[in-house]
Design a protein around this motif. Structure first.
Motif, PDB file in Angstrom:
ATOM      1  N   GLU A 137      66.392   9.018  18.552  1.00 43.97           N
ATOM      2  CA  GLU A 137      65.652   9.740  19.187  1.00 43.97           C
ATOM      3  C   GLU A 137      63.549   9.616  18.633  1.00 43.97           C
ATOM      4  OE1 GLU A 137      65.485  12.462  21.956  1.00 43.97           O
ATOM      5  OE2 GLU A 137      67.145  10.906  21.991  1.00 43.97           O
ATOM      6  N   LEU A 141      60.500   9.014  21.046  1.00 42.48           N
ATOM      7  CA  LEU A 141      59.248   9.986  21.202  1.00 42.48           C
ATOM      8  C   LEU A 141      58.273   9.169  20.780  1.00 42.48           C
ATOM      9  CD1 LEU A 141      61.456  13.129  19.482  1.00 42.48           C
ATOM     10  CD2 LEU A 141      60.015  12.539  22.192  1.00 42.48           C
ATOM     11  N   TYR A 239      64.873  19.340  26.691  1.00 43.31           N
ATOM     12  CA  TYR A 239      64.523  19.718  24.859  1.00 43.31           C
ATOM     13  C   TYR A 239      65.353  20.683  23.686  1.00 43.31           C
ATOM     14  CZ  TYR A 239      61.784  15.217  24.872  1.00 43.31           C
ATOM     15  OH  TYR A 239      61.213  14.173  25.406  1.00 43.31           O
ATOM     16  N   LYS A 242      68.505  18.648  24.497  1.00 45.71           N
ATOM     17  CA  LYS A 242      68.887  18.012  22.900  1.00 45.71           C
ATOM     18  C   LYS A 242      69.010  19.091  21.404  1.00 45.71           C
ATOM     19  CE  LYS A 242      66.393  13.603  25.302  1.00 45.71           C
ATOM     20  NZ  LYS A 242      67.077  12.996  24.704  1.00 45.71           N
ATOM     21  N   TYR A 258      63.853  17.155  13.507  1.00 43.33           N
ATOM     22  CA  TYR A 258      64.591  16.540  15.117  1.00 43.33           C
ATOM     23  C   TYR A 258      63.168  17.775  15.472  1.00 43.33           C
ATOM     24  CZ  TYR A 258      65.438  15.950  20.065  1.00 43.33           C
ATOM     25  OH  TYR A 258      65.209  15.433  21.206  1.00 43.33           O
ATOM     26  N   LYS A 259      63.614  18.841  15.293  1.00 44.31           N
ATOM     27  CA  LYS A 259      62.820  19.830  15.585  1.00 44.31           C
ATOM     28  C   LYS A 259      60.887  19.075  15.221  1.00 44.31           C
ATOM     29  CE  LYS A 259      63.732  23.679  16.752  1.00 44.31           C
ATOM     30  NZ  LYS A 259      64.066  25.646  16.611  1.00 44.31           N
ATOM     31  N   LEU A 262      59.740  16.554  17.367  1.00 48.61           N
ATOM     32  CA  LEU A 262      59.519  17.214  18.710  1.00 48.61           C
ATOM     33  C   LEU A 262      58.266  17.676  19.099  1.00 48.61           C
ATOM     34  CD1 LEU A 262      62.589  19.089  20.978  1.00 48.61           C
ATOM     35  CD2 LEU A 262      61.961  16.624  20.719  1.00 48.61           C
ATOM     36  N   SER A 266      55.689  16.703  20.003  1.00 41.07           N
ATOM     37  CA  SER A 266      54.674  17.031  21.260  1.00 41.07           C
ATOM     38  C   SER A 266      52.888  17.302  20.945  1.00 41.07           C
ATOM     39  CB  SER A 266      55.680  18.793  21.401  1.00 41.07           C
ATOM     40  OG  SER A 266      56.489  18.311  21.780  1.00 41.07           O
ATOM     41  N   TYR A 294      54.321  19.263  27.200  1.00 40.43           N
ATOM     42  CA  TYR A 294      54.685  19.455  26.290  1.00 40.43           C
ATOM     43  C   TYR A 294      54.212  20.645  25.283  1.00 40.43           C
ATOM     44  CZ  TYR A 294      56.453  14.657  25.476  1.00 40.43           C
ATOM     45  OH  TYR A 294      57.266  13.852  25.588  1.00 40.43           O
ATOM     46  N   LEU A 301      59.581  25.548  20.813  1.00 38.69           N
ATOM     47  CA  LEU A 301      59.941  25.191  19.625  1.00 38.69           C
ATOM     48  C   LEU A 301      60.817  26.373  18.470  1.00 38.69           C
ATOM     49  CD1 LEU A 301      58.536  21.688  18.721  1.00 38.69           C
ATOM     50  CD2 LEU A 301      60.962  22.126  19.532  1.00 38.69           C
TER      51      LEU A 301
END
Length: 304
Positions: A137, A141, A239, A242, A258-259, A262, A266, A294, A301
């Motif tokens: 990922e 990304l 997302y 995900k 992972y967050k 993101l 973003s 985004y 998030l």
């Protein structure tokens, strides 16, 4: 009954009509049934199925259950030894259903199989991917070499005469044994849309089964017809699902990282909005929509 075809529809009447017509035009050479689960459409889908395809089992929901919920509703009512999860924006080509059924019959280690998906113009559609990991990922990304930005395998040079073992099959067309579903359970309904097939495929593998891409079975997939009706919400669900997948199958540290990835990706894309003035007019609106997506993801998030 050998086969139950479950189709979950939400406001894609024109595509659903073509999908059902193709199934009955090129049916498998065995006993089968078609179950259409309508997720509270408002475009006349229910009336069309009742009028044009009375032989199909129609399950009209009073609300949108999502992809997982809709499929599970259909699976619970299905009678077949094998379950085909088929998107409404697909069209079956001659022999496709027989090729998939024959492959499962001939390969005892196969828990599920997917077809060779084609775009509307009959070009190859990428439809298989490795299981997502944090590193994959990250590479996806941030567009690092060796990983496609869409996450799929580079399938262009695959042998079209041989089935191939894969990690994840696109949910547009998955044939799975009823016995496998009895063993691992149905689709996880925490996934409203997206990643439910990734979760399902991983559970199939962890139960000791293999998944295969079967190129002899060809199906047209027009792609993304439901998602286009609410692009920002669907981007969020992409997302959200995900994150849910990582939370379900990996550690809390992996989920945090992972967050964080993101957030970084973003924020970078959202801050690039002023660059829209350098884009071609034809791509400007598309770029603005992506940046808006985004931005929406950034605000959401903390809740994921």
């Amino acid at each position: 009954m050998k086969l139950s075809i479950v189709i979950v529809n939400w406001n894609t009447r024109r595509y659903l009509e073509a999908c059902l017509a193709s199934i009955y035009r090129y049916p498998p050479r065995t006993a089968f049934e078609v179950l259409v689960v309508d997720n509270h459409s408002s475009d006349g889908s229910v009336e069309m199925v009742q009028r044009r395809f009375p032989q199909a089992v129609l399950i009209a929901c009073g609300r949108n259950l999502g992809f997982s919920g809709g499929n599970n509703l259909g699976i619970r009512q299905a009678r077949g030894e094998n379950i085909l999860l088929l998107n409404p924006d697909t069209e079956v080509l001659p022999g496709a259903l027989d090729h998939l059924l024959h492959f499962l019959d001939s390969e005892p280690q196969a828990g599920a199989a997917g077809s060779r998906l084609l775009n509307s113009d009959r070009t190859l559609q990428l439809s298989c991917s490795p299981t997502p990991t944090l590193m994959r990922e990250f590479a996806r990304l941030f567009h690092l070499p060796g990983i496609r930005p869409d996450g799929y395998y580079a399938m262009q040079d695959w042998d079209l005469t041989q089935p191939r073992s894969v990690d994840v099959l696109l949910g547009a067309c998955i044939l799975i044994r009823r016995g496998v579903l009895d063993q691992i359970g149905l689709l996880d309904e925490e996934y409203f849309m997206y990643s439910e097939e990734t979760d399902l495929c991983l559970r199939v593998q962890r139960a000791g089964w293999k998944l295969y891409w079967v190129p002899q079975a060809e199906i047209i997939h027009h792609g993304g017809q439901s998602a286009r009706q609410a692009p920002k919400e669907m981007f969020y669900h992409l997302y959200r699902s995900k994150v849910l997948f990582f939370r379900k199958h990996y550690s809390l540290l992996t989920v945090f990282l992972y967050k964080l990835m993101l957030f970084s990706a973003s924020l970078g894309r959202f801050m690039a909005v002023p660059l829209v003035v350098f884009k071609d007019a034809s791509r400007r609106q598309e770029y603005l929509q992506l940046c808006s997506n985004y931005g929406y993801l950034l605000s959401a998030l903390p809740r994921l």
